[in-house]
Design a protein around this motif. Structure first.
Motif, PDB file in Angstrom:
ATOM      1  N   UNK A 125      78.258 -96.047 -10.158  1.00 17.51           N
ATOM      2  CA  UNK A 125      77.871 -95.002  -9.285  1.00 17.51           C
ATOM      3  C   UNK A 125      78.307 -96.330  -7.489  1.00 17.51           C
ATOM      4  N   UNK A 126      78.935 -95.822  -6.794  1.00 17.82           N
ATOM      5  CA  UNK A 126      79.800 -96.399  -5.595  1.00 17.82           C
ATOM      6  C   UNK A 126      78.438 -96.516  -4.772  1.00 17.82           C
ATOM      7  N   UNK A 127      79.059 -97.096  -3.999  1.00 15.63           N
ATOM      8  CA  UNK A 127      78.357 -97.828  -3.097  1.00 15.63           C
ATOM      9  C   UNK A 127      77.812 -97.124  -2.126  1.00 15.63           C
ATOM     10  N   UNK A 128      78.803 -95.524  -1.939  1.00 14.03           N
ATOM     11  CA  UNK A 128      77.524 -94.871  -1.717  1.00 14.03           C
ATOM     12  C   UNK A 128      76.175 -93.962  -1.687  1.00 14.03           C
ATOM     13  N   UNK A 129      76.847 -93.852  -2.847  1.00 19.47           N
ATOM     14  CA  UNK A 129      75.944 -92.895  -4.140  1.00 19.47           C
ATOM     15  C   UNK A 129      74.527 -94.161  -3.970  1.00 19.47           C
ATOM     16  N   UNK A 130      74.775 -95.334  -3.919  1.00 18.73           N
ATOM     17  CA  UNK A 130      73.781 -96.407  -4.246  1.00 18.73           C
ATOM     18  C   UNK A 130      73.064 -96.354  -3.048  1.00 18.73           C
ATOM     19  N   UNK A 131      74.013 -96.365  -2.345  1.00 18.67           N
ATOM     20  CA  UNK A 131      73.065 -96.247  -0.937  1.00 18.67           C
ATOM     21  C   UNK A 131      72.611 -94.404  -0.837  1.00 18.67           C
ATOM     22  N   UNK A 132      72.451 -93.743  -0.842  1.00 14.77           N
ATOM     23  CA  UNK A 132      71.882 -92.301  -0.773  1.00 14.77           C
ATOM     24  C   UNK A 132      70.861 -92.280  -1.451  1.00 14.77           C
ATOM     25  N   UNK A 133      70.933 -92.964  -2.745  1.00 14.85           N
ATOM     26  CA  UNK A 133      69.933 -92.784  -3.318  1.00 14.85           C
ATOM     27  C   UNK A 133      68.514 -92.742  -3.188  1.00 14.85           C
ATOM     28  N   UNK A 134      68.868 -93.905  -1.402  1.00 13.53           N
ATOM     29  CA  UNK A 134      67.706 -94.338  -0.883  1.00 13.53           C
ATOM     30  C   UNK A 134      67.023 -93.765  -0.155  1.00 13.53           C
ATOM     31  N   UNK A 135      67.894 -92.980   0.003  1.00 17.53           N
ATOM     32  CA  UNK A 135      67.186 -91.991   1.447  1.00 17.53           C
ATOM     33  C   UNK A 135      65.838 -91.186   0.680  1.00 17.53           C
ATOM     34  N   UNK A 136      65.359 -90.962   2.307  1.00 25.40           N
ATOM     35  CA  UNK A 136      64.249 -90.267   1.586  1.00 25.40           C
ATOM     36  C   UNK A 136      63.988 -89.047   2.768  1.00 25.40           C
ATOM     37  N   UNK A 137      64.042 -88.070   1.977  1.00 27.57           N
ATOM     38  CA  UNK A 137      63.860 -86.414   2.490  1.00 27.57           C
ATOM     39  C   UNK A 137      62.664 -87.014   3.438  1.00 27.57           C
ATOM     40  N   UNK A 138      63.358 -85.934   4.685  1.00 31.53           N
ATOM     41  CA  UNK A 138      62.110 -85.314   5.972  1.00 31.53           C
ATOM     42  C   UNK A 138      61.373 -83.859   5.217  1.00 31.53           C
ATOM     43  N   UNK A 139      59.677 -83.992   5.023  1.00 30.88           N
ATOM     44  CA  UNK A 139      59.456 -82.589   4.607  1.00 30.88           C
ATOM     45  C   UNK A 139      58.533 -82.485   6.011  1.00 30.88           C
ATOM     46  N   UNK A 140      58.490 -80.875   5.340  1.00 34.86           N
ATOM     47  CA  UNK A 140      57.674 -80.315   7.255  1.00 34.86           C
ATOM     48  C   UNK A 140      56.330 -81.156   7.135  1.00 34.86           C
ATOM     49  N   UNK A 141      55.499 -80.488   8.384  1.00 34.22           N
ATOM     50  CA  UNK A 141      54.663 -81.656   7.858  1.00 34.22           C
ATOM     51  C   UNK A 141      53.475 -81.056   7.526  1.00 34.22           C
ATOM     52  N   UNK A 142      53.146 -79.738   7.581  1.00 29.27           N
ATOM     53  CA  UNK A 142      51.712 -79.378   6.086  1.00 29.27           C
ATOM     54  C   UNK A 142      52.464 -79.381   4.816  1.00 29.27           C
ATOM     55  N   UNK A 143      53.758 -80.515   4.453  1.00 32.24           N
ATOM     56  CA  UNK A 143      54.118 -80.713   2.814  1.00 32.24           C
ATOM     57  C   UNK A 143      54.258 -82.287   2.846  1.00 32.24           C
ATOM     58  N   UNK A 144      53.558 -82.719   4.116  1.00 34.58           N
ATOM     59  CA  UNK A 144      54.033 -85.122   4.060  1.00 34.58           C
ATOM     60  C   UNK A 144      52.482 -84.890   2.738  1.00 34.58           C
ATOM     61  N   UNK A 145      51.619 -84.734   3.458  1.00 33.20           N
ATOM     62  CA  UNK A 145      50.139 -85.369   2.990  1.00 33.20           C
ATOM     63  C   UNK A 145      49.291 -84.494   1.110  1.00 33.20           C
ATOM     64  N   UNK A 146      48.539 -84.276   1.033  1.00 30.56           N
ATOM     65  CA  UNK A 146      48.057 -83.778  -0.166  1.00 30.56           C
ATOM     66  C   UNK A 146      47.390 -82.268   0.662  1.00 30.56           C
ATOM     67  N   UNK A 147      46.805 -82.608   2.660  1.00 36.30           N
ATOM     68  CA  UNK A 147      46.474 -81.347   2.840  1.00 36.30           C
ATOM     69  C   UNK A 147      47.056 -80.407   3.099  1.00 36.30           C
ATOM     70  N   UNK A 148      47.014 -79.285   3.012  1.00 39.71           N
ATOM     71  CA  UNK A 148      47.104 -77.922   3.087  1.00 39.71           C
ATOM     72  C   UNK A 148      46.429 -76.579   2.960  1.00 39.71           C
ATOM     73  N   UNK A 149      47.030 -75.735   3.692  1.00 43.26           N
ATOM     74  CA  UNK A 149      45.586 -74.858   3.732  1.00 43.26           C
ATOM     75  C   UNK A 149      47.246 -73.553   3.614  1.00 43.26           C
ATOM     76  N   UNK A 150      46.594 -72.533   2.729  1.00 45.98           N
ATOM     77  CA  UNK A 150      47.700 -71.680   2.265  1.00 45.98           C
ATOM     78  C   UNK A 150      47.529 -70.062   2.715  1.00 45.98           C
ATOM     79  N   UNK A 151      47.872 -69.235   3.013  1.00 48.48           N
ATOM     80  CA  UNK A 151      47.373 -68.630   4.122  1.00 48.48           C
ATOM     81  C   UNK A 151      48.272 -66.987   3.355  1.00 48.48           C
ATOM     82  N   UNK A 152      47.921 -65.904   3.086  1.00 48.74           N
ATOM     83  CA  UNK A 152      47.976 -64.908   3.037  1.00 48.74           C
ATOM     84  C   UNK A 152      48.437 -63.696   4.453  1.00 48.74           C
ATOM     85  N   UNK A 153      49.693 -63.577   4.211  1.00 49.77           N
ATOM     86  CA  UNK A 153      49.648 -62.510   4.900  1.00 49.77           C
ATOM     87  C   UNK A 153      50.446 -61.564   5.068  1.00 49.77           C
ATOM     88  N   UNK A 154      50.429 -60.092   5.894  1.00 48.99           N
ATOM     89  CA  UNK A 154      50.546 -59.208   5.444  1.00 48.99           C
ATOM     90  C   UNK A 154      51.398 -58.873   4.297  1.00 48.99           C
TER      91      UNK A 154
END
Lengths: 545, 545
Positions: free
Chosen positions: A1-30
């Protein structure tokens, strides 16, 4: 693995608030009807038509843990940057919502599902692929689940493996297939739910109903634009070449438009516009020659021209000509085929079209036919076709100018790039959404994230029914429900941006060099964090809302 | 300007300790004789042969300010990333050592000097170009200062503008030219000193005497390797293509070697090795076919092959054949030229060579001759030549295997990239050194920075006489003193690294994806700042010292 790949593997992608924890509400629309032909589609998809839009909203209450699930996942079709992060987002969210769930990666695409060739995806195995390019963790394939036998085979795997859910990561056709599978599994009484994920660098899978972009588009356009920006400065420094750059994207010109907006080339051809204006090849050559001649008159014997891969097929007369050649003239042909003989036997209007094709390309077309004897438009090197045509115009007009062309084709170079910060988080989020949907027994939906012009924590998670993207089209002579491809919107802001600027870009040297994708958070001169900034197209569209 | 460019402009390149303040000490070392043919060179370059090496060492004492100088600068030849930073380093250091100095940028290369077309480079003007790719601040050109008239013209400009110095940023030929100018100006009694700066992405201008790398090599190899790494994962994901990638570098294979070391392809052809082993085209085809067949036997119908642009010319038999065709057979040719007729008239050994060229390429070669009727080796698309040859071998051996090839050529895409952190600082430093040398009335030298595998503050500044890089070669039938091109050293560590690993790389999938160039300081997993890390070639060479 290249240095870039080693480095990149450690990145934690960001999530929207609704997906960060275990709590969420599903809402159905029209309820969301298909884009067109609703009744006909409802007949084909009785269980998955007119379903409501779903949004996933933040909740401070923890959702209760689910029993372990068994979920399968497939890559279908061509590679797009970020695919591995869909797997990771799916895996991580499943473990969070339903600990000890099992994730089966079917190998080599839909065929892996039909043949039940799979591997269990573990945390350790996936670690290697976090934020990495390619689809090689489980491979991909272009097979379709089409015949009754194919559906039997897929259902058999679903039953044998007791799949609670299946995630299909693919383009328009693969997601149409995902919806067929969702219906089929319900009909068979299987518990397997099916969720699609919008993948394609081409971006023709977008929808105003909730798909702002397909994953991979951002990264691949940034890779191509990096190179185009370099070529812009090359043209400007050497002052003696025109670089003609063909870009992937056969059925829509989104990639070319985005790269144009990022780099400000002198010529940026958009297939959809040429189709809408019903332009002939000759008119396209003349449009290009005008710009080339005008620049030459200003002492600028150099420039940059962007060309969508599918351009030739957007020119209506070409389709008519090739259709006639392949279905009428060539099948019964006796003896030697030459361009002259062919021209003699064409109806007058098609003869004009045929003769507007530059001679060398005309001859080559007749020689290099496919095994069925057909002329293949897609095999024409579009950039050479255009330059030959421009040279013809220069000759006819007796213009005295230096015109030296260099050719490039960018496509494969971008499909397996490491995902940009945007695509890393977008894909991880799409995988997370798929896990939430499957954990809630939802089927026949597309995983969605909206509000993408903001930073990831402000993205909005949800889902739309796959049928809501469909209309009826003729396929192999039959009316078929398919997801509608989304072409460049000629009334939209991104194209408008090009139109407003292109005369200036043609004449002057307004080149921009977007540079290589940066993956470390960084501020622009105004202090904004730009690492999650996606395509100009997306930003422009957001401004238009 | 793009966000990237706005951001990048604000970067301050790093300098070695001796160039940071106004204090430094110039030390002269032992006289440096030419690499070969010393006496003959001394006759041609009486004033600039056997000069001592120069080192610029840190000093705590401030050097006293100099009277303002008038300095000219030229880009000569093809673009290389970092050129603008040479201008900036030169400008900044001149203002520091000799405030109110004037920097003239001659426009469009050597022709700008001869015609005295120039612009005054100001701080404001240069601000736009700091750390930016391209040579468009002043343009470049490929003209040579060759005839007496040319030297008169150059001297006239030097006299009219009262130039104290001239900096020539170029490759081997341009630096030979720089030395001729240095001598000429002395003979004419002009005060104009001449300093060369080692520029070429090809890296064939290196020297064990003090040029560890030429600028631009690092950045362009990183751009190409980014793309090759993406293609590696594309091959591995789709599992159905071989990507054949031709890389710039006609007379030396340094770029291909470096990209190979960065990405670990299945096949990496090095021209110098093929020459040393006196291999025939057929042997090259067979070497490739062996690897392709072995991989196919292991179920791997995919792979990556790197090819140096100049490969065909490294195959000795080709040069013999083309020489015979161009100088003996074709000039007196009467009537139609076909491959069959040509084959009949060739001597037995050349006939074998001719017939080992794949038929389609053979025909194309005879058709597409240059205006003088010559066959141009350089016009052959080497990757298609090789694949045709491999297909021939597969046919002869009656191998049953799927072999599908895609072609790429990377060259122009890298020449005008924004310089890497390494090249940004290296070029800025080379410009600074040139200013110090000119401030001290030194002429006929190459600006040098050594110890480049360390961080920039540990780099060592100095200069070597241009003649110390020269030997005598035949040019246009005459014994001529020229800077010796440096080919890949087959006894060196970088090539050794390839040799030790290539069997494993051929068989397995050891691909590495180096990713896009990152420009923000960042640590690798072991906490090292990797942003200034240059090529693997350079690191390996440093380890070998």
């Amino acid at each position: 693995m290249s240095t870039f790949e080693l480095y990149r593997r450690q990145y934690n992608p960001l999530l929207p608030a609704s997906l960060q924890g275990t709590g969420y509400t599903l809402k159905k629309g029209e309820p969301m009807a298909p884009v067109a032909d609703g009744e006909e589609i409802a007949k084909q998809f009785p269980m998955t038509t007119n379903l409501p839009a779903i949004s996933i909203e933040p909740s401070t209450e923890q959702s209760k843990l689910l029993e372990p699930l068994t979920i399968g996942v497939i890559f279908s079709g061509g590679q797009a940057p970020g695919g591995h992060n869909v797997l990771c987002g799916l895996y991580d969210k499943l473990q969070q919502l339903a600990p000890n769930s099992k994730l089966l990666g079917f190998l080599g695409g839909p065929k892996g599902l039909m043949d039940n060739k799979h591997m269990i995806l573990t945390k350790e195995y996936l670690a290697t692929f976090r934020n990495m390019g390619g689809f090689h963790a489980i491979g991909s394939g272009r097979d379709k689940i089409a015949s009754t036998k194919d559906f039997d085979a897929a259902a058999n795997t679903a039953a044998v493996e007791k799949l609670d859910g299946l995630v299909i990561i693919g383009g328009d056709d693969s997601n149409t297939n995902a919806c067929l599978l969702a219906e089929d599994f319900i009909k068979r009484g299987l518990k397997t739910r099916v969720i699609g994920v919008p993948k394609t660098i081409d971006r023709d899978l977008i929808s105003k109903r909730g798909i702002e972009t397909s994953f991979g588009f951002d990264t691949s356009c940034k890779v191509y634009s990096e190179l185009i920006g370099n070529l812009c400065y090359d043209a400007l420094s050497a002052k003696k070449y025109w670089h003609f750059i063909r870009l992937m994207g056969r059925s829509a010109s989104h990639i070319t438009l985005e790269c144009g907006l990022q780099t400000h080339p002198n010529i940026c051809l958009i297939g959809e516009e040429i189709l809408a204006k019903n332009m002939t090849s000759k008119q396209v050559f003349e449009y290009m020659a005008d710009i080339i001649a005008q620049r030459a008159a200003n002492g600028k014997n150099y420039g940059i021209c962007l060309i969508p891969e599918g351009l030739i097929e957007f020119i209506p007369e070409n389709n008519k000509l090739f259709d006639y050649l392949n279905n009428k003239l060539l099948p019964g042909w006796q003896g030697e085929i030459t361009a002259e003989l062919v021209a003699q036997k064409l109806p007058a209007d098609l003869k004009v079209t045929f003769e507007s094709i530059p001679p060398t390309i005309r001859t080559q077309l007749l020689l290099d036919r496919d095994p069925h004897g057909n002329i293949a438009i897609s095999q024409i090197e579009t950039e050479k076709f255009l330059v030959s045509g421009v040279q013809q115009v220069i000759k006819e007009r007796e213009l005295k100018l230096k015109f030296s062309a260099l050719y490039h084709f960018f496509g494969y170079e971008g499909r397996c790039a490491a995902p940009s910060a945007f695509d890393s988080s977008y894909c991880y989020g799409l995988g997370s959404v798929a896990a939430v949907l499957l954990g809630n027994g939802i089927t026949g939906y597309m995983s969605c994230l909206k509000n993408l012009s903001e930073q990831p924590d402000k993205w909005i998670a949800g889902a739309i029914p796959l049928t809501s993207l469909m209309n009826i089209e003729m396929r192999h002579g039959a009316r078929t429900a398919v997801i509608q491809k989304q072409m460049v919107d000629l009334a939209g802001r991104p194209f408008g941006f090009l139109v407003v600027n292109r005369e200036k870009w043609a004449e002057q040297d307004c080149y921009q060099q977007p540079g290589p994708i940066q993956l470390i958070e960084c501020q622009d001169v105004e202090g904004r964090n730009v690492v999650y900034q996606s395509s100009v197209t997306l930003l422009e569209e957001a401004r238009g809302l």
